[in-house]
Design an enzyme around this catalytic site. Structure first.
Site, PDB file in Angstrom:
ATOM      1  N   ASP A 168       0.832  -1.205   0.000  1.00 54.29           N
ATOM      2  CA  ASP A 168       0.000   0.000   0.000  1.00 54.29           C
ATOM      3  C   ASP A 168       0.868   1.257   0.000  1.00 54.29           C
ATOM      4  O   ASP A 168       2.058   1.200   0.287  1.00 54.29           O
ATOM      5  CB  ASP A 168      -0.913  -0.005   1.232  1.00 54.29           C
ATOM      6  CG  ASP A 168      -2.053  -1.001   1.067  1.00 54.29           C
ATOM      7  OD1 ASP A 168      -2.292  -1.428  -0.071  1.00 54.29           O
ATOM      8  OD2 ASP A 168      -2.683  -1.346   2.078  1.00 54.29           O
TER       9      ASP A 168
ATOM     10  N   LYS B  52      -3.921   2.963  -3.713  1.00 54.78           N
ATOM     11  CA  LYS B  52      -4.890   3.628  -4.590  1.00 54.78           C
ATOM     12  C   LYS B  52      -4.558   5.099  -4.825  1.00 54.78           C
ATOM     13  O   LYS B  52      -5.052   5.715  -5.750  1.00 54.78           O
ATOM     14  CB  LYS B  52      -6.291   3.481  -4.006  1.00 54.78           C
ATOM     15  CG  LYS B  52      -6.725   2.024  -3.968  1.00 54.78           C
ATOM     16  CD  LYS B  52      -8.173   1.883  -3.577  1.00 54.78           C
ATOM     17  CE  LYS B  52      -8.583   0.427  -3.537  1.00 54.78           C
ATOM     18  NZ  LYS B  52      -8.007  -0.341  -2.427  1.00 54.78           N
TER      19      LYS B  52
ATOM     20  N   MET C  46      -7.551   8.294  10.099  1.00 52.55           N
ATOM     21  CA  MET C  46      -8.021   9.125   8.983  1.00 52.55           C
ATOM     22  C   MET C  46      -8.882  10.281   9.496  1.00 52.55           C
ATOM     23  O   MET C  46     -10.043  10.414   9.090  1.00 52.55           O
ATOM     24  CB  MET C  46      -8.781   8.259   7.970  1.00 52.55           C
ATOM     25  CG  MET C  46      -7.898   7.212   7.311  1.00 52.55           C
ATOM     26  SD  MET C  46      -8.794   5.962   6.400  1.00 52.55           S
ATOM     27  CE  MET C  46      -9.094   4.724   7.657  1.00 52.55           C
TER      28      MET C  46
HETATM   29  C1  LIG Z   1      -6.112   3.095   5.733  1.00 56.34           C
HETATM   30  S1  LIG Z   1      -5.641   3.433   7.367  1.00 56.34           S
HETATM   31  C2  LIG Z   1      -4.512   2.126   7.628  1.00 56.34           C
HETATM   32  C3  LIG Z   1      -4.221   1.890   9.092  1.00 56.34           C
HETATM   33  C4  LIG Z   1      -3.184   0.800   9.312  1.00 56.34           C
HETATM   34  N1  LIG Z   1      -3.671  -0.490   8.879  1.00 56.34           N
HETATM   35  C5  LIG Z   1      -2.729   0.726  10.769  1.00 56.34           C
HETATM   36  O1  LIG Z   1      -3.004  -0.286  11.430  1.00 56.34           O
HETATM   37  O2  LIG Z   1      -2.083   1.657  11.238  1.00 56.34           O
HETATM   38  C6  LIG Z   1      -4.594   4.820   7.139  1.00 56.34           C
HETATM   39  C7  LIG Z   1      -4.582   5.731   8.345  1.00 56.34           C
HETATM   40  O3  LIG Z   1      -3.766   5.179   9.366  1.00 56.34           O
HETATM   41  C8  LIG Z   1      -3.145   6.221  10.083  1.00 56.34           C
HETATM   42  N2  LIG Z   1      -1.689   6.060   9.955  1.00 56.34           N
HETATM   43  C9  LIG Z   1      -1.024   5.100   9.311  1.00 56.34           C
HETATM   44  N3  LIG Z   1       0.306   5.238   9.468  1.00 56.34           N
HETATM   45  C10 LIG Z   1       0.480   6.325  10.245  1.00 56.34           C
HETATM   46  C11 LIG Z   1       1.619   6.978  10.782  1.00 56.34           C
HETATM   47  N4  LIG Z   1       2.864   6.547  10.545  1.00 56.34           N
HETATM   48  N5  LIG Z   1       1.422   8.085  11.544  1.00 56.34           N
HETATM   49  C12 LIG Z   1       0.184   8.543  11.809  1.00 56.34           C
HETATM   50  N6  LIG Z   1      -0.940   7.955  11.324  1.00 56.34           N
HETATM   51  C13 LIG Z   1      -0.790   6.859  10.563  1.00 56.34           C
HETATM   52  C14 LIG Z   1      -3.635   7.532   9.477  1.00 56.34           C
HETATM   53  O4  LIG Z   1      -4.774   7.955  10.192  1.00 56.34           O
HETATM   54  C15 LIG Z   1      -3.989   7.106   8.082  1.00 56.34           C
HETATM   55  O5  LIG Z   1      -4.905   7.984   7.485  1.00 56.34           O
END
Ligand SMILES: C[S@@+](CC[C@H](N)C(=O)[O-])C[C@H]1O[C@@H](n2cnc3c(N)ncnc32)[C@H](O)[C@@H]1O
Length: 269
Positions: free
Chosen positions: A43, A65, A181
Site C-alpha cells: 500500500d 490507490k 483518517m
Molecule cells: C487506511 S488506514 C490504515 C491503518 C493501518 N492499517 C494501521 O493499522 O495503522 C490509514 C490511516 O492510518 C493512520 N496512519 C497510518 N500510518 C500512520 C503513521 N505513521 N502516523 C500517523 N498515522 C498513521 C492515518 O490515520 C492514516 O490515514
C-alpha cells in the site's frame, strides 16, 4: 521486470503488517517473509525503508490507490494476489500498521478463501499504538481509562449513503479514542464530543507520520481541538484522559518531566 518464476508448486499469500513506518518496529516474521517473497504488493503508506528489506528476487509493486496505482480497484488487487499465488509464487501483501485495522483485510481474505488460495495473516503495530508510545502515553490507565475505542474519521459510504459515527453512544470519559483518517477539520468532531457531554479539558493529541524521521505531534485539549494547525498526512488523533502525560517531544525520551518526576530527581541528588 517480470515476476520471478515459481520457487515451488504451492503459492501462498501472506497478509503482513508493516507497522507504522520505523523498520525496527517490523516483526521478525514480517522481515523474514519480505526477504523470501517472490512478489510484494504494498500500500501507499508502507515506507521505503521497509520496502528496501525485500530480497533482490522480489517484484515489488505499489498497489496503493493514491500514489502507486491510481484507479486500481479492490477486485484487481485481489486478482493480482490470486494470480501470483496460483503460479506458485510466495506473495507478501504488505499493509501499513496492522492489516486488520482499516486495512480491507476482510475483503481480501474473503477473495482468497473463495478460490481456495492458502493465506496467513501476520499482525503489525498499528499507528494508534505507535502514536501513543511515541508520546510517552498509555492508552489505558486503570485509574482513568478502562476502554480503547478505535474509529475512523473517514465517513464510509454504504450503498451511496453517508454513515456518520454515533458519538452520543461512543463518548465516555473513561475511554481513549484513537481516530484513524481524522482529516484536517476537527471543528465538527469537537462540537459532537462536547455536545455528548465530554469535558473540554480532556487531553487530545495529533501525531503526524508517527515513528518516521518526519514525525510531528501537537498536544492540546478537546476544547481547543479546532485550533490545531494542519499536520502532514498520514496523521492520527488521540483523545482521552490517559493522554495527560503525552508530551510535545518527539519521543517518550524527549518528553518534559512531570512534577512528581522532578521531585523524585531532586530528592535523589
Ligand atoms: C487506511 S488506514 C490504515 C491503518 C493501518 N492499517 C494501521 O493499522 O495503522 C490509514 C490511516 O492510518 C493512520 N496512519 C497510518 N500510518 C500512520 C503513521 N505513521 N502516523 C500517523 N498515522 C498513521 C492515518 O490515520 C492514516 O490515514
Amino acid at each position: 521486470m517480470d515476476e520471478a518464476m515459481p520457487s515451488n508448486a504451492t503459492g501462498k499469500v501472506y497478509l503482513v503488517g508493516a507497522g507504522p513506518g520505523d523498520p525496527e518496529l517490523l516483526t521478525v516474521k514480517a522481515q523474514n517473509l519480505l526477504e523470501r517473497a517472490d512478489v510484494v504488493l504494498h500500500d501507499d503508506l508502507v515506507t521505503p525503508a521497509i520496502l528496501s528489506l525485500a530480497g533482490p528476487q522480489a517484484k515489488v509493486v505499489n498497489v496503493g490507490k493514491r500514489c502507486g496505482a491510481e484507479g486500481i480497484t479492490q477486485a484487481q488487487i485481489n486478482a493480482r494476489m490470486i494470480d501470483s499465488a496460483r503460479r506458485g509464487l510466495q506473495v507478501v501483501r504488505l499493509k501499513s500498521g496492522d492489516p486488520a485495522i482499516f486495512g480491507r483485510l476482510a475483503e481480501e481474505l474473503d477473495a482468497l478463501e473463495a478460490v481456495g488460495v492458502p493465506f496467513e495473516v501476520i499482525p503489525g503495530i498499528t499507528a494508534g499504538i505507535a502514536a501513543a508510545a511515541s508520546l510517552g502515553a498509555s492508552l489505558t490507565d486503570r485509574r482513568k481509562s478502562s476502554r480503547v475505542v478505535i474509529v475512523t474519521g473517514h465517513r464510509a459510504h454504504a450503498n451511496g449513503v453517508q454513515k456518520t459515527l454515533d458519538w452520543q453512544a461512543l463518548a465516555r470519559a473513561d475511554a481513549t479514542f484513537i481516530i484513524y483518517m481524522p482529516g484536517h477539520d476537527f471543528g465538527g468532531l469537537r462540537s459532537e464530543l462536547l455536545a455528548s457531554g465530554l469535558p473540554g479539558e480532556i487531553p487530545a493529541a495529533i501525531v503526524s507520520r508517527a515513528t518516521t524521521p518526519d514525525q510531528r505531534q501537537q498536544v492540546t485539549t478537546l476544547g481547543e481541538l479546532d485550533k490545531l494547525p494542519r499536520m502532514e498526512s498520514p496523521s492520527i488523533l488521540l483523545i482521552g484522559w490517559s493522554l495527560d502525560r503525552a508530551s510535545q517531544g518527539s519521543s517518550a525520551g524527549d518528553r518534559s518531566l512531570t512534577v512528581d518526576e522532578v521531585e523524585l530527581l531532586l530528592s535523589s541528588i
